[in-house]
Motif scaffolding. Structure first.
Motif, short mmCIF file in Angstrom:
data_model
loop_
_atom_site.label_atom_id
_atom_site.label_comp_id
_atom_site.label_asym_id
_atom_site.label_seq_id
_atom_site.Cartn_x
_atom_site.Cartn_y
_atom_site.Cartn_z
N GLN A 45 -47.38 -12.86 -6.93
CA GLN A 45 -47.09 -12.32 -8.26
C GLN A 45 -45.68 -12.69 -8.73
N ASN A 46 -44.89 -13.35 -7.89
CA ASN A 46 -43.56 -13.79 -8.29
C ASN A 46 -43.61 -14.52 -9.63
N LYS A 47 -42.64 -14.30 -10.48
CA LYS A 47 -42.71 -14.83 -11.85
C LYS A 47 -42.60 -16.35 -11.90
N VAL A 48 -41.90 -16.96 -10.94
CA VAL A 48 -41.85 -18.42 -10.91
C VAL A 48 -43.22 -18.97 -10.48
N VAL A 49 -43.82 -18.35 -9.48
CA VAL A 49 -45.17 -18.74 -9.05
C VAL A 49 -46.15 -18.59 -10.21
N ALA A 50 -46.06 -17.47 -10.92
CA ALA A 50 -46.94 -17.24 -12.07
C ALA A 50 -46.73 -18.29 -13.15
N THR A 51 -45.48 -18.70 -13.35
CA THR A 51 -45.19 -19.75 -14.33
C THR A 51 -45.79 -21.08 -13.91
N LEU A 52 -45.70 -21.40 -12.63
CA LEU A 52 -46.31 -22.64 -12.13
C LEU A 52 -47.83 -22.60 -12.32
N GLN A 53 -48.41 -21.44 -12.05
CA GLN A 53 -49.87 -21.30 -12.22
C GLN A 53 -50.26 -21.52 -13.69
N ARG A 54 -49.54 -20.88 -14.60
CA ARG A 54 -49.86 -21.01 -16.02
C ARG A 54 -49.67 -22.45 -16.50
N THR A 55 -48.63 -23.10 -15.99
CA THR A 55 -48.37 -24.48 -16.39
C THR A 55 -49.52 -25.38 -15.96
N ALA A 56 -49.98 -25.21 -14.73
CA ALA A 56 -51.12 -25.99 -14.24
C ALA A 56 -52.38 -25.65 -15.03
N ARG A 57 -52.61 -24.37 -15.24
CA ARG A 57 -53.79 -23.94 -16.00
C ARG A 57 -53.79 -24.54 -17.41
N ASP A 58 -52.64 -24.48 -18.07
CA ASP A 58 -52.55 -24.97 -19.45
C ASP A 58 -52.68 -26.49 -19.53
N ASN A 59 -52.50 -27.15 -18.39
CA ASN A 59 -52.68 -28.60 -18.35
C ASN A 59 -54.01 -28.99 -17.71
N GLN A 60 -54.92 -28.01 -17.68
CA GLN A 60 -56.33 -28.22 -17.32
C GLN A 60 -56.55 -28.49 -15.83
N TRP A 61 -55.80 -27.76 -14.98
CA TRP A 61 -56.03 -27.80 -13.54
C TRP A 61 -56.61 -26.46 -13.10
N SER A 62 -57.61 -26.49 -12.23
CA SER A 62 -58.07 -25.27 -11.58
C SER A 62 -56.99 -24.85 -10.57
N THR A 63 -56.66 -23.56 -10.54
CA THR A 63 -55.51 -23.12 -9.74
C THR A 63 -55.90 -22.07 -8.71
N LEU A 64 -55.13 -22.05 -7.63
CA LEU A 64 -55.24 -21.00 -6.63
C LEU A 64 -53.84 -20.63 -6.16
N ARG A 65 -53.50 -19.36 -6.31
CA ARG A 65 -52.30 -18.83 -5.68
C ARG A 65 -52.76 -17.72 -4.74
N PHE A 66 -52.02 -17.48 -3.69
CA PHE A 66 -52.49 -16.57 -2.65
C PHE A 66 -51.30 -15.92 -1.96
N ASN A 67 -51.57 -14.80 -1.30
CA ASN A 67 -50.54 -14.14 -0.50
C ASN A 67 -50.60 -14.61 0.94
N PHE A 68 -49.46 -15.02 1.46
CA PHE A 68 -49.40 -15.37 2.87
C PHE A 68 -49.75 -14.17 3.73
N ARG A 69 -50.06 -14.41 4.98
CA ARG A 69 -50.38 -13.36 5.95
C ARG A 69 -49.35 -12.24 5.92
N GLY A 70 -49.85 -10.99 5.90
CA GLY A 70 -48.97 -9.83 5.91
C GLY A 70 -48.41 -9.43 4.56
N VAL A 71 -48.76 -10.15 3.51
CA VAL A 71 -48.25 -9.85 2.16
C VAL A 71 -49.38 -9.28 1.32
N GLY A 72 -49.08 -8.21 0.57
CA GLY A 72 -50.11 -7.60 -0.26
C GLY A 72 -51.28 -7.14 0.58
N LYS A 73 -52.47 -7.59 0.23
CA LYS A 73 -53.67 -7.23 0.98
C LYS A 73 -54.09 -8.30 1.99
N SER A 74 -53.23 -9.31 2.18
CA SER A 74 -53.53 -10.33 3.19
C SER A 74 -53.27 -9.78 4.59
#
Length: 210
Positions: A45-74
């Motif tokens: 959910q980091n804002k830089v990560v979210a910005t990278l996701q939106r940039t890829a999405r807006d340029n027509q890429w399917s995206t996946l961001r995820f939490n590393f082990r031990g983070v959030g519900k991982s």
């Protein structure tokens, strides 16, 4: 163009990995985004990560961001970078299974940029081509990636000049000594987390997603 991310869980080497997936019906390819250090409040959910996701999405890429082990519900616990690289590989394998034979972009911010680089290097050794590797504010002073980078895929490095977490000069020196072709972009008067500069970051990254 789809803009909606869906929450899902991926089988990782240390247990379930929490993820957000955005599928584009006519995607140019797939983009994996890796987040900052798990022990220092880094999440997908980091804002830089979210910005990278939106940039890829807006340029027509399917995206996946995820939490590393031990983070959030991982599940699992911190893996000293090696475990996180294995997590990223599992996430990408899931993404590839959903989108077979698609071009691959791997992006990461801070700690996640070094994980992204290590994953890209592993994939290249296995014969999997990477269309673009993007490293944002890479902490090369603390994460040893010598000999782990891919040698043939395009590499973009973006470094804030007023970074308070990563020493900019060390990144510049590292860049100068790289023997692989790459592009280094610097952002004047910008902090590590791109406070107030996320739009500029998006504008810098977008041309490399064409």
């Amino acid at each position: 163009m789809s803009t909606q991310e869906i929450v899902l869980f991926i089988n990782g080497p240390a247990g379930k990995l929490e993820a957000l997936y955005c599928e584009q019906p006519d995607a140019k390819g797939i983009a994996l985004i890796c987040h900052p250090h798990p022990l220092y409040a880094g999440t997908m959910q980091n804002k830089v990560v979210a910005t990278l996701q939106r940039t890829a999405r807006d340029n027509q890429w399917s995206t996946l961001r995820f939490n590393f082990r031990g983070v959030g519900k991982s599940e699992g616990t911190y893996g000293e970078g090696v475990g996180e690289t294995a997590d990223a590989k599992a996430a990408l394998e899931w993404l590839q299974a959903k989108n077979p034979n698609q071009p691959i972009i791997i992006m990461g911010f801070s700690f996640g940029s070094c994980v992204a680089a290590c994953l890209a290097g592993q994939l290249e050794q296995q014969g999997t081509p990477i269309k673009q590797l993007i490293m944002i504010a890479p902490p090369v002073e603390r994460f040893d990636i010598k000999g782990k980078l891919p040698t043939s895929c395009p590499l973009l490095v973006i470094q804030p000049e007023a970074d308070e977490v990563v020493t900019p000069q060390i990144v510049y020196d590292w860049s100068n000594h790289l023997t692989i072709e790459h592009t280094l972009l610097t952002v004047p008067e910008c902090s590590h987390f791109f406070h107030g500069r996320l739009t500029e970051l998006k504008d810098l990254v977008a041309p490399y997603l064409q």
